[in-house]
Write an enzyme that holds these catalytic residues in place. Structure first.
Site, mmCIF file in Angstrom:
data_model
loop_
_atom_site.group_PDB
_atom_site.id
_atom_site.type_symbol
_atom_site.label_atom_id
_atom_site.label_comp_id
_atom_site.label_asym_id
_atom_site.label_seq_id
_atom_site.Cartn_x
_atom_site.Cartn_y
_atom_site.Cartn_z
ATOM 1 N N CYS A 1 1.016 -1.309 -0.127
ATOM 2 C CA CYS A 1 0.072 0.134 0.017
ATOM 3 C C CYS A 1 1.280 1.409 0.069
ATOM 4 O O CYS A 1 2.365 1.182 1.010
ATOM 5 C CB CYS A 1 -0.721 0.028 0.951
ATOM 6 S SG CYS A 1 -1.929 0.998 1.907
ATOM 7 N N CYS B 1 -2.374 6.441 6.903
ATOM 8 C CA CYS B 1 -3.485 5.906 7.240
ATOM 9 C C CYS B 1 -3.914 5.212 8.228
ATOM 10 O O CYS B 1 -4.546 5.164 9.009
ATOM 11 C CB CYS B 1 -4.101 4.626 5.896
ATOM 12 S SG CYS B 1 -5.564 3.961 5.630
ATOM 13 N N CYS C 1 -4.332 -0.603 8.348
ATOM 14 C CA CYS C 1 -3.560 -2.174 8.221
ATOM 15 C C CYS C 1 -2.736 -2.207 8.707
ATOM 16 O O CYS C 1 -1.288 -2.082 8.299
ATOM 17 C CB CYS C 1 -3.375 -2.478 6.700
ATOM 18 S SG CYS C 1 -4.799 -2.406 5.489
ATOM 19 N N CYS D 1 -6.882 0.280 -2.035
ATOM 20 C CA CYS D 1 -7.134 0.185 -1.686
ATOM 21 C C CYS D 1 -6.853 -0.821 -1.124
ATOM 22 O O CYS D 1 -7.874 -1.825 -1.454
ATOM 23 C CB CYS D 1 -8.303 0.719 0.031
ATOM 24 S SG CYS D 1 -8.039 -0.251 1.417
ATOM 25 N N GLN E 1 -21.540 -8.542 7.481
ATOM 26 C CA GLN E 1 -20.348 -8.323 7.551
ATOM 27 C C GLN E 1 -19.390 -8.251 6.619
ATOM 28 O O GLN E 1 -19.931 -8.422 5.759
ATOM 29 C CB GLN E 1 -19.530 -9.959 8.284
ATOM 30 C CG GLN E 1 -20.002 -10.363 9.131
ATOM 31 C CD GLN E 1 -19.432 -10.241 10.541
ATOM 32 O OE1 GLN E 1 -18.223 -10.079 10.431
ATOM 33 N NE2 GLN E 1 -20.395 -11.215 11.118
ATOM 34 N N TYR F 1 -28.004 -11.162 19.249
ATOM 35 C CA TYR F 1 -27.854 -9.926 18.606
ATOM 36 C C TYR F 1 -27.709 -10.556 17.182
ATOM 37 O O TYR F 1 -26.416 -10.382 16.099
ATOM 38 C CB TYR F 1 -26.524 -10.054 19.434
ATOM 39 C CG TYR F 1 -26.308 -9.458 21.039
ATOM 40 C CD1 TYR F 1 -26.214 -7.622 20.875
ATOM 41 C CD2 TYR F 1 -26.081 -10.682 21.741
ATOM 42 C CE1 TYR F 1 -25.951 -7.927 22.355
ATOM 43 C CE2 TYR F 1 -25.736 -10.658 22.790
ATOM 44 C CZ TYR F 1 -26.039 -9.157 23.370
ATOM 45 O OH TYR F 1 -25.734 -8.783 24.929
ATOM 46 N N GLU G 1 -33.013 -8.387 17.841
ATOM 47 C CA GLU G 1 -31.328 -7.624 17.706
ATOM 48 C C GLU G 1 -32.226 -6.131 18.402
ATOM 49 O O GLU G 1 -32.996 -6.231 18.175
ATOM 50 C CB GLU G 1 -31.979 -7.545 16.280
ATOM 51 C CG GLU G 1 -30.522 -6.465 15.686
ATOM 52 C CD GLU G 1 -28.937 -5.892 15.538
ATOM 53 O OE1 GLU G 1 -28.880 -7.317 16.009
ATOM 54 O OE2 GLU G 1 -29.574 -5.046 15.745
ATOM 55 N N CYS H 1 -15.934 -10.260 18.875
ATOM 56 C CA CYS H 1 -14.838 -9.754 18.330
ATOM 57 C C CYS H 1 -13.950 -9.025 19.087
ATOM 58 O O CYS H 1 -13.229 -7.822 18.032
ATOM 59 C CB CYS H 1 -15.697 -9.141 16.944
ATOM 60 S SG CYS H 1 -16.859 -7.622 17.322
HETATM 61 C C1 SAM Z 1 -21.454 -8.060 16.038
HETATM 62 S S1 SAM Z 1 -23.120 -7.622 15.161
HETATM 63 C C2 SAM Z 1 -23.681 -8.927 15.413
HETATM 64 C C3 SAM Z 1 -24.513 -8.861 13.606
HETATM 65 C C4 SAM Z 1 -25.240 -10.284 13.266
HETATM 66 N N1 SAM Z 1 -25.322 -11.466 14.106
HETATM 67 C C5 SAM Z 1 -24.189 -11.186 11.789
HETATM 68 O O1 SAM Z 1 -23.466 -11.966 12.055
HETATM 69 O O2 SAM Z 1 -24.137 -10.285 10.917
HETATM 70 C C6 SAM Z 1 -23.938 -7.134 16.972
HETATM 71 C C7 SAM Z 1 -25.076 -7.025 16.809
HETATM 72 O O3 SAM Z 1 -25.440 -6.631 18.149
HETATM 73 C C8 SAM Z 1 -26.502 -5.468 18.398
HETATM 74 N N2 SAM Z 1 -26.508 -4.678 19.479
HETATM 75 C C9 SAM Z 1 -26.458 -4.260 20.268
HETATM 76 N N3 SAM Z 1 -26.800 -3.913 21.689
HETATM 77 C C10 SAM Z 1 -27.634 -4.822 21.852
HETATM 78 C C11 SAM Z 1 -28.678 -5.061 22.915
HETATM 79 N N4 SAM Z 1 -28.345 -4.889 23.886
HETATM 80 N N5 SAM Z 1 -29.387 -6.330 22.717
HETATM 81 C C12 SAM Z 1 -29.498 -7.194 21.113
HETATM 82 N N6 SAM Z 1 -28.587 -6.366 19.959
HETATM 83 C C13 SAM Z 1 -27.786 -5.277 20.180
HETATM 84 C C14 SAM Z 1 -25.844 -4.395 16.784
HETATM 85 O O4 SAM Z 1 -27.065 -3.884 16.852
HETATM 86 C C15 SAM Z 1 -25.377 -5.502 15.889
HETATM 87 O O5 SAM Z 1 -26.478 -5.390 14.888
#
Ligand code: SAM
Length: 461
Positions: A76, A82, A85, A162, A286, A315, A336, A411
């Site tokens: 890069c 930046c 990376c 990029c 993702q 989530y 969610e 993550c």
């Molecule tokens: C790391 S992402 C995971 C999304 C999904 N599982 C995926 O693989 O695409 C975390 C998700 O949690 C949601 N979130 C954050 N705080 C939350 C809560 N207290 N209760 C429910 N969802 C929540 C966010 O909006 C986001 O969509």
């Protein structure tokens, strides 16, 4: 207190003793830490101190006196400015080793648990993997520019390529710069809060090769709108949707609340395996589609489904991961916090003709408590929280609910370690599988399998 052994702008010859998680090399002088950018363990470097704090200093590399055998030539051109990376100077196999070790260290340090951590699963081709590009516009010397912000600033680096982003998306950004110049579109100036065109966001659906372009503007009116649309779709027939998002606020948040479709569809369609998904400009999806399948396959493997399982997907985002499992499960209960994402999840279930997926909008910690009271009996709970990890009240509910198996997708290894420590009085932690979703950066994702009762069969999966 000991005196600080370095001063700002001081030039030093040093040897790097370690690589820390943000990709910086570590030097110690009388116990005082110096973090050096673009450095690798055992390298001898000439460095310049750029910032001095009470307990540590920051430095940049000005000359490599003896290079590590793991150092690679940078791809890069804007690596120095930046900062995205931060591991690009390290060969990819070593990046994976570093990520595995980082997960092990965090688990041991924070949770004090000695758990099995498998080797991080990497990518065969670790470039051009990002399917989402998001850059601000600016003006320099009367020329429209676009690119990432320089590290820790709001100064835009004009960028034409990029290396981790989709190449066609870069072409679309470059073309947008040209047409913004040609049609004299007023470019947004964030300091003065004047101008109109703020950001461009490009999403690619990997399997269908459909592209969505979102233009973020300050005002509802977009000068020469029709000409911009026609230029874009004539040059890039892969663009199946152009959306205008209006963000009138003086804020760092990119998207505003209101948006409209300027051309084509509201959604583009993608697949993970044979499951179909509609992606809208606002939905969380993702950004590494190749590794998303690897991640979801790992969850599928840990779920070990027979067709009779009820799964809670906490989530759940737009439902992608839960729906990937739905064909082999009895029922999926997704929760969610973002209501638009739940709308998308319901649409995605419909697109695949799944009638066994139920969704609710709300906080996972509240909705799952409600499900507990409603006596919903789950066989598996999957949690995939944001970086801050799970709310402790959710973990308490999960412990009370008598769910036999839990899969934690994380993550952030530090908050994962904290939550595993909390859960370890109830669950046996079978194994941790790191997956590299973001090559050349220091981020690492983990999938953890847990069982309420010790289960040798699971352990040997
Ligand atoms: C790391 S992402 C995971 C999304 C999904 N599982 C995926 O693989 O695409 C975390 C998700 O949690 C949601 N979130 C954050 N705080 C939350 C809560 N207290 N209760 C429910 N969802 C929540 C966010 O909006 C986001 O969509």
């Amino acid at each position: 207190m000991n005196e600080i052994p370095v001063s700002r702008n001081q030039i030093l010859n040093v040897e790097i003793i370690d690589l820390i998680n943000n990709g910086m090399g570590l030097v110690k002088i009388d116990g005082y830490s110096i973090f050096v950018k673009n450095a690798l363990p055992l390298e001898k470097l000439k460095i310049k101190i750029t910032e001095v704090k009470k307990t540590y200093a920051l430095a940049e590399t000005i000359e490599i006196l003896k290079a590590s055998p793991h150092r690679v030539i940078l791809k890069c051109k804007i690596y120095d400015q930046c900062g995205g990376c931060n591991l690009q100077h390290l060969d990819y196999q070593y990046q994976l080793i570093m990520k595995t070790n980082f997960v092990k260290e965090q688990l041991l340090k924070i949770s004090k648990l000695n758990v099995i951590v498998n080797d991080c699963i990497g990518m065969e081709d670790c470039w051009k993997y990002r399917s989402k590009t998001q850059v601000p516009f600016g003006v320099r010397n009367n020329k429209v520019i676009a690119g990432f912000y320089k590290e820790n600033t709001h100064e835009i680096i004009d960028m034409d390529r990029c290396e981790i982003q989709d190449a066609l998306a870069d072409e679309i950004v470059n073309f947008m710069k040209t047409i913004a110049q040609k049609y004299k579109i007023p470019i947004y100036n964030e300091l003065e809060h004047i101008g109109n065109l703020r950001h461009v966001i490009i999403r690619k659906a990997q399997v269908s090769n459909e592209y969505m372009v979102t233009l973020v503007t300050k005002e509802d009116k977009l000068k020469n709108e029709e000409k911009i649309i026609s230029e874009l779709i004539n040059r890039f027939p892969q663009i199946k949707s152009i959306v205008q998002n209006i963000n009138p606020k003086k804020t760092n948040t990119i998207l505003g609340d209101y948006q409209k479709v300027l051309y084509g569809k509201e959604y583009i369609i993608d697949y993970i395996g044979d499951v179909k998904f509609a992606i809208s400009s606002k939905s969380f999806y993702q950004v590494n589609p190749v590794q998303t399948k690897v991640l979801y396959d790992q969850v599928l493997k840990y779920a070990n489904l027979t067709g009779n399982e009820t799964i809670i997907d906490a989530y759940c985002g737009i439902g992608t991961r839960g729906l990937y499992l739905a064909k082999q499960a009895k029922a999926i209960y997704g929760v969610e916090i973002v209501s638009d994402a739940i709308k998308d999840a319901r649409l995605n279930a419909k697109l695949n003709n799944f009638t066994n997926a139920y969704y609710e909008v709300g906080k996972a910690e509240e909705i799952i408590k409600k499900w507990q009271k409603e006596k919903i009996e789950a066989d598996i709970i999957i949690v995939d929280p944001p970086r801050k990890g799970c709310d402790s009240s959710l973990l308490n509910t999960i412990k009370e609910m008598n769910i036999p198996r839990m899969i934690y997708v994380s993550c952030d290894p530090a908050t994962l370690a904290r939550d595993l420590k909390n859960l370890s009085d109830t669950f046996d932690i079978i194994e941790v599988q790191p997956v590299d979703m973001f090559p050349h950066t220091s981020h690492v994702e983990c999938v953890v399998l847990m069982s309420r009762v010790k289960n040798e069969k699971l352990r040997n999966m």
